[in-house]
Structure formats: structure tokens, C-alpha cells
Design a protein around this motif. Structure first.
Motif, PDB file in Angstrom:
ATOM      1  N   GLY A 286      20.894  35.285  27.405  1.00  0.00           N
ATOM      2  CA  GLY A 286      19.300  35.942  27.167  1.00  0.00           C
ATOM      3  C   GLY A 286      19.546  36.873  28.354  1.00  0.00           C
ATOM      4  N   HIS A 287      18.676  37.454  29.216  1.00  0.00           N
ATOM      5  CA  HIS A 287      18.715  38.477  29.872  1.00  0.00           C
ATOM      6  C   HIS A 287      17.741  37.678  31.469  1.00  0.00           C
ATOM      7  CE1 HIS A 287      15.768  41.424  30.868  1.00  0.00           C
ATOM      8  NE2 HIS A 287      16.097  41.658  29.321  1.00  0.00           N
ATOM      9  N   MET A 288      18.099  36.715  32.797  1.00  0.00           N
ATOM     10  CA  MET A 288      16.932  36.670  33.934  1.00  0.00           C
ATOM     11  C   MET A 288      15.824  37.198  34.802  1.00  0.00           C
ATOM     12  SD  MET A 288      18.732  36.338  36.371  1.00  0.00           S
ATOM     13  CE  MET A 288      17.339  35.472  37.339  1.00  0.00           C
TER      14      MET A 288
ATOM     15  N   ASN B 166       7.975  38.054  28.655  1.00  0.00           N
ATOM     16  CA  ASN B 166       8.651  38.249  27.794  1.00  0.00           C
ATOM     17  C   ASN B 166       9.474  38.915  27.689  1.00  0.00           C
ATOM     18  OD1 ASN B 166       8.002  38.004  24.816  1.00  0.00           O
ATOM     19  ND2 ASN B 166       7.399  40.471  24.808  1.00  0.00           N
ATOM     20  N   ASP B 167       9.596  39.859  28.752  1.00  0.00           N
ATOM     21  CA  ASP B 167      11.481  41.159  29.220  1.00  0.00           C
ATOM     22  C   ASP B 167      11.862  40.003  30.334  1.00  0.00           C
ATOM     23  OD1 ASP B 167      12.021  43.994  28.977  1.00  0.00           O
ATOM     24  OD2 ASP B 167      13.060  42.226  28.177  1.00  0.00           O
ATOM     25  N   ASP B 168      12.419  39.472  30.342  1.00  0.00           N
ATOM     26  CA  ASP B 168      12.888  38.714  29.776  1.00  0.00           C
ATOM     27  C   ASP B 168      12.719  36.931  29.179  1.00  0.00           C
ATOM     28  OD1 ASP B 168      16.275  37.913  27.441  1.00  0.00           O
ATOM     29  OD2 ASP B 168      13.856  37.696  26.993  1.00  0.00           O
ATOM     30  N   GLY B 169      11.482  36.225  29.755  1.00  0.00           N
ATOM     31  CA  GLY B 169      10.927  34.817  30.616  1.00  0.00           C
ATOM     32  C   GLY B 169      11.473  34.765  29.109  1.00  0.00           C
TER      33      GLY B 169
ATOM     34  N   ASN C  44      21.346  41.872  35.531  1.00  0.00           N
ATOM     35  CA  ASN C  44      21.322  43.468  35.361  1.00  0.00           C
ATOM     36  C   ASN C  44      21.528  43.367  34.142  1.00  0.00           C
ATOM     37  OD1 ASN C  44      22.165  42.799  38.430  1.00  0.00           O
ATOM     38  ND2 ASN C  44      22.253  44.815  38.577  1.00  0.00           N
ATOM     39  N   GLU C  45      20.249  43.443  33.306  1.00  0.00           N
ATOM     40  CA  GLU C  45      20.262  43.728  32.101  1.00  0.00           C
ATOM     41  C   GLU C  45      19.556  44.889  32.455  1.00  0.00           C
ATOM     42  OE1 GLU C  45      18.783  44.851  27.816  1.00  0.00           O
ATOM     43  OE2 GLU C  45      18.007  44.342  30.368  1.00  0.00           O
ATOM     44  N   GLU C  46      18.680  45.480  33.005  1.00  0.00           N
ATOM     45  CA  GLU C  46      17.484  46.145  33.040  1.00  0.00           C
ATOM     46  C   GLU C  46      18.113  47.809  34.078  1.00  0.00           C
ATOM     47  OE1 GLU C  46      14.242  44.224  32.033  1.00  0.00           O
ATOM     48  OE2 GLU C  46      15.312  46.130  31.632  1.00  0.00           O
ATOM     49  N   THR C  47      19.453  47.366  34.837  1.00  0.00           N
ATOM     50  CA  THR C  47      20.295  48.167  35.239  1.00  0.00           C
ATOM     51  C   THR C  47      20.997  48.961  34.593  1.00  0.00           C
ATOM     52  OG1 THR C  47      21.463  46.796  36.158  1.00  0.00           O
ATOM     53  CG2 THR C  47      19.594  47.600  37.747  1.00  0.00           C
TER      54      THR C  47
ATOM     55  N   HIS D  87      19.056  37.107  23.039  1.00  0.00           N
ATOM     56  CA  HIS D  87      18.083  37.004  22.947  1.00  0.00           C
ATOM     57  C   HIS D  87      17.262  37.508  23.813  1.00  0.00           C
ATOM     58  CE1 HIS D  87      19.715  33.510  21.382  1.00  0.00           C
ATOM     59  NE2 HIS D  87      18.371  33.359  20.047  1.00  0.00           N
ATOM     60  N   ASP D  88      15.830  38.882  24.027  1.00  0.00           N
ATOM     61  CA  ASP D  88      15.207  39.828  24.164  1.00  0.00           C
ATOM     62  C   ASP D  88      14.175  40.344  23.944  1.00  0.00           C
ATOM     63  OD1 ASP D  88      16.659  42.337  26.200  1.00  0.00           O
ATOM     64  OD2 ASP D  88      14.769  41.265  26.952  1.00  0.00           O
ATOM     65  N   MET D  89      12.647  39.902  24.100  1.00  0.00           N
ATOM     66  CA  MET D  89      11.713  40.064  24.172  1.00  0.00           C
ATOM     67  C   MET D  89      10.841  39.271  22.894  1.00  0.00           C
ATOM     68  SD  MET D  89      11.863  44.105  25.189  1.00  0.00           S
ATOM     69  CE  MET D  89       9.859  44.313  25.542  1.00  0.00           C
ATOM     70  N   MET D  90      10.364  38.449  22.353  1.00  0.00           N
ATOM     71  CA  MET D  90      10.767  37.060  21.530  1.00  0.00           C
ATOM     72  C   MET D  90       9.308  37.309  21.134  1.00  0.00           C
ATOM     73  SD  MET D  90      14.056  36.956  21.711  1.00  0.00           S
ATOM     74  CE  MET D  90      13.807  36.081  20.087  1.00  0.00           C
TER      75      MET D  90
HETATM   76 ZN   LIG Z   1      14.880  42.995  27.911  1.00  0.00          ZN
END
Ligand SMILES: [Zn+2]
Length: 413
Positions: free
Chosen positions: A187-189, A199-202, A233-236, A274-277
């Protein structure tokens, strides 16, 4: 082979592939893998997941605001996550180190790919390849600090990101009889949007940490290894997961030192991110508003990418997750889609069977505005109801159960 019939045929083949030597249903009767009924062992493990613990983990992550990459709050969050993993007994934590240099700023007048963000009209094909339908609302990333009315959150998120060195943390449950093979759960922190990235992505990060807690407990053994990774760095642009693939792919399955029985990088049997659950309230209304209530048909969305090199194996893995959901998830069903996209499993999809689990399909639903908190200041812990958190918990139950079956988990009496 595309289309419904091709799809059905592919499922049968894929499940045949899945039950082949690589996964081997016959190996772990104790966990009642695959086709059989639920096993007491897996049920007992799933019962160790609790809604309040899952919520508390998400709450814990939001103390670092949106955890934007390249900031002190992001670095503190990585350290905090590592400390939590160690406290569960997942003590062999390690870090992937890489350098991040942002690309030159995009020309604001340049047309956006797939016409993303335009109100109303649906592009022919959504990102990931799906055919979007229904109403579409504007999506995008909030970059305005003043859009965050909560001054505390605004202050928490105020430090700017700076280019340079980055780190992400992982730990591993080492397999007893097959330490040379593993499933990777991620999952991305990191987050964006001037909120708390709850949610994205806690929600995905907390899911991975809760599954790590259960599988790391001293009375649990797994035949195969399981690695828990919290991507950065998922968001980048998936930079953290790409760095992992670049640095580790070639090390797979190598015993090091020779004869030691140690495998720093076991062979990748599957990677599940797992991303936005949390948020499944249905499609936006014609006036662009959203239902305050979770939709009655809310479900966990499992996606693989039908255009990937491991599409057949990934599809088989997806059905194994769907079966695990049917046997062990307590409240919500799961559905399988073939347009996985725009998250860290995309970095792995041509190197290993890869899946994403989400609240909705990424391309046709989240991309069409089904989640108004997406990259917005409203992505706060307080925004979500217990029904929303319970959807996330059911995704955790699904992943824990599927991986417990696939990795051959046992509980020592
Ligand atoms: Zn995400």
C-alpha cells in the motif's frame, strides 16, 4: 480472447494455471486452499482483524497529515510505520533507497490524457482500458492550502516537498519450507491534496500493517514468505515501487550467502497492492452531488490488467482472492475486473502476477469522480463512517485469507 466468452474460458485456464505447481492447492490442506470450504485455521486468523484496530491504525497515520513525499512529515511517517511493524514482531525491516527528481512542470494548456477532469462527457476508453459509463464529475488534485479550512491540518501539511533522497520500508514473514518464494502485499504511505490522505492511501497502508500484525504473531507459521511493503512516491508516478522492481527484480530466488538458506529476495509469486479502500457510495448524481450513504451493493474491487505479461496468472490470482472473500469476508462481496491501473501493482505487472484491491474500479469509476475526497482536503479521518471503514476491513479480511491460503499459513497450538 477478449469479450465475455473469451473471459470465461480464460478464467478456467487461469485457475488451472493457479492450481499448477506454482501455487499447488494440494500443498496446504490445513488452510483448505482454493476450491474447498473455509478452514478453521484461516477463519481464526481473519478473526484477529478488528474494526477498531483498523480504524486506529488509519487514525495513527493521519497524525502525519497528507504524508507528502519529500517532506519531514513523510519521513517521520516512514519511521513510525517501521516502529509499528517491529512492535508486531516483523523485526527484519529494511529500506529501499532511491532518488527522486520531479519532472519539469506540465504545460497547463496541454490537453489532459483521456480528457480527465472534464465534467459530464465520458471518454471512449478510461485509463486502464475500461469503457466508462454513466455520469462523470470533475477530478483533479487540490493544490490550494486555503481549501483546507482546518488550520491544524493546513499547518501540518504546509512544509513543501524537496527533491532528493527517498526511502520506503518493508519487512518479511519468512517461510518455513519455501523461503525462496513469496507474495508481496503493499500500500502507499504517501499522499497529496492538503488533507490527511486517510483513504488515499491511509486505508491501504493500515490494511497492510494489520495483515502484517496478524501474520507476524509468534504462533503463526507460513510455508512461503510474505513481504509487507509501504510504498513511497506513489503520487508522483509510482517512483517507489518502480525503484523496488529496478533494484530487486534480478535478485529473485537467489540464495545469499550460498548454502545459508537465506533468500534476501524470494521469487515473486504475486504482488497485491491496496489503494483507496473505504468509499463506495455509487455513481455521482446528475447534479454532481454524491450520496452521503454507502451504496447497498458496495463491494471490494479486485483488478488485474488483461494487457500485462502475467495476465493469465494474475487473473487466476484474482479469482483466488474472490473465493477467499466469499469464504472469509464478513460483510461485503468482491468483484473482479481486468483494467488494473495507476497504482504500485502496475510497476510489477509484467514481472509477476499483480493485483490491486480498491473501493471501486480505478479507471471507469474512481476516474469518473465516484470518490469526491480523492486528492482533496476532505480526505480526512472524520469524513468516513463505520460502514466505510468496515468495507476497508473486509478488504483486509480478503487479503489476509487469500495470502494465508496461498502461503500455507498454520497456527501453532
Ligand atoms: Zn492512491
Amino acid at each position: 480472447m477478449r469479450g465475455r466468452l473469451g473471459f470465461a474460458v480464460a478464467c478456467v485456464i487461469a485457475s488451472a494455471v493457479l492450481v499448477s505447481p506454482r501455487a499447488g492447492a494440494q500443498r496446504t490442506e490445513a488452510t483448505g486452499q482454493g476450491q474447498g470450504g473455509p478452514s478453521e485455521t484461516v477463519k481464526a486468523l481473519v478473526e484477529r482483524l478488528e474494526l477498531e484496530r483498523y480504524k486506529a491504525m488509519i487514525k495513527g497515520l493521519t497524525q502525519f497529515g497528507d504524508r507528502r513525499q519529500g517532506t519531514d512529515r513523510n519521513r517521520k511517517a516512514v519511521d513510525w510505520i517501521e516502529a509499528q511493524l517491529k512492535s508486531y514482531g516483523c523485526t527484519n525491516t529494511e529500506r529501499i533507497k532511491y532518488d527522486y527528481q520531479p519532472p519539469p512542470p506540465r504545460d497547463p494548456n496541454a490537453p489532459r490524457p483521456g480528457g480527465a477532469g472534464a465534467q459530464g462527457s465520458q471518454p471512449a476508453t478510461a485509463v486502464g482500458g475500461g469503457r466508462p459509463r454513466g455520469i462523470r464529475t470533475k477530478t483533479g488534485v487540490n493544490t490550494d492550502p486555503n481549501a483546507q479550512p482546518d488550520t491544524k491540518v493546513r499547518a501540518l501539511d504546509s512544509q513543501e516537498s524537496t527533491p532528493g533522497a527517498r526511502e520506503e520500508v518493508y519487512c518479511t514473514k519468512i517461510g518455513t519450507s519455501h523461503p525462496e518464494e513469496m507474495y508481496i502485499i503493499g500500500g502507499h504511505m504517501d499522499g497529496i491534496g492538503w488533507g490527511e490522505a486517510a483513504n488515499d492511501d491511509g486505508s491501504g497502508t493500515a490494511l497492510v500493517m494489520e495483515v502484517a500484525r496478524v501474520l507476524s504473531s509468534p504462533d503463526v507459521r507460513t510455508e512461503r514468505s510474505v513481504r509487507f511493503v509501504l510504498w513511497n512516491n506513489e503520487e508522483t508516478g509510482l517512483n517507489g515501487s518502480r525503484a523496488y522492481v529496478e533494484q530487486r527484480q534480478g535478485l529473485q530466488g537467489k540464495e545469499d550467502p550460498a548454502g545459508s538458506g537465506r533468500y534476501p529476495e524470494p521469487k515473486w509469486l504475486g504482488m497485491i497492492t491496496h489503494d483507496m479502500m473505504l468509499f463506495d457510495h455509487g455513481m455521482p448524481r446528475a447534479d454532481g452531488t454524491m450520496s452521503k450513504e454507502q451504496r447497498p451493493e458496495a463491494d471490494v474491487n479486485i483488478e488485474f490488467q488483461s494487457n500485462s505479461k502475467f495476465a493469465a496468472e494474475a487473473q487466476g490470482l484474482a479469482w483466488a482472492f474472490e473465493r477467499a472473500n466469499e469464504k472469509y469476508a464478513t460483510d461485503y462481496p468482491a468483484s473482479v475486473g481486468s483494467h488494473m491501473t495507476n497504482t504500485d501493482s502496475s510497476s510489477f505487472m509484467d514481472a509477476a502476477p499483480s493485483l490491486s484491491l480498491r473501493e471501486n474500479e480505478r479507471g471507469t469509476q474512481i476516474g469518473s469522480g465516484w470518490d469526491p475526497q480523492w486528492h482533496q482536503p476532505t480526505d480526512l479521518y472524520t469524513t468516513y463512517s463505520d460502514a466505510d471503514f468496515r468495507l476497508g476491513l473486509n478488504a483486509a479480511q480478503t487479503t489476509l485469507a487469500a495470502v494465508a491460503e496461498l502461503a500455507g499459513a498454520r497456527v501453532q497450538k
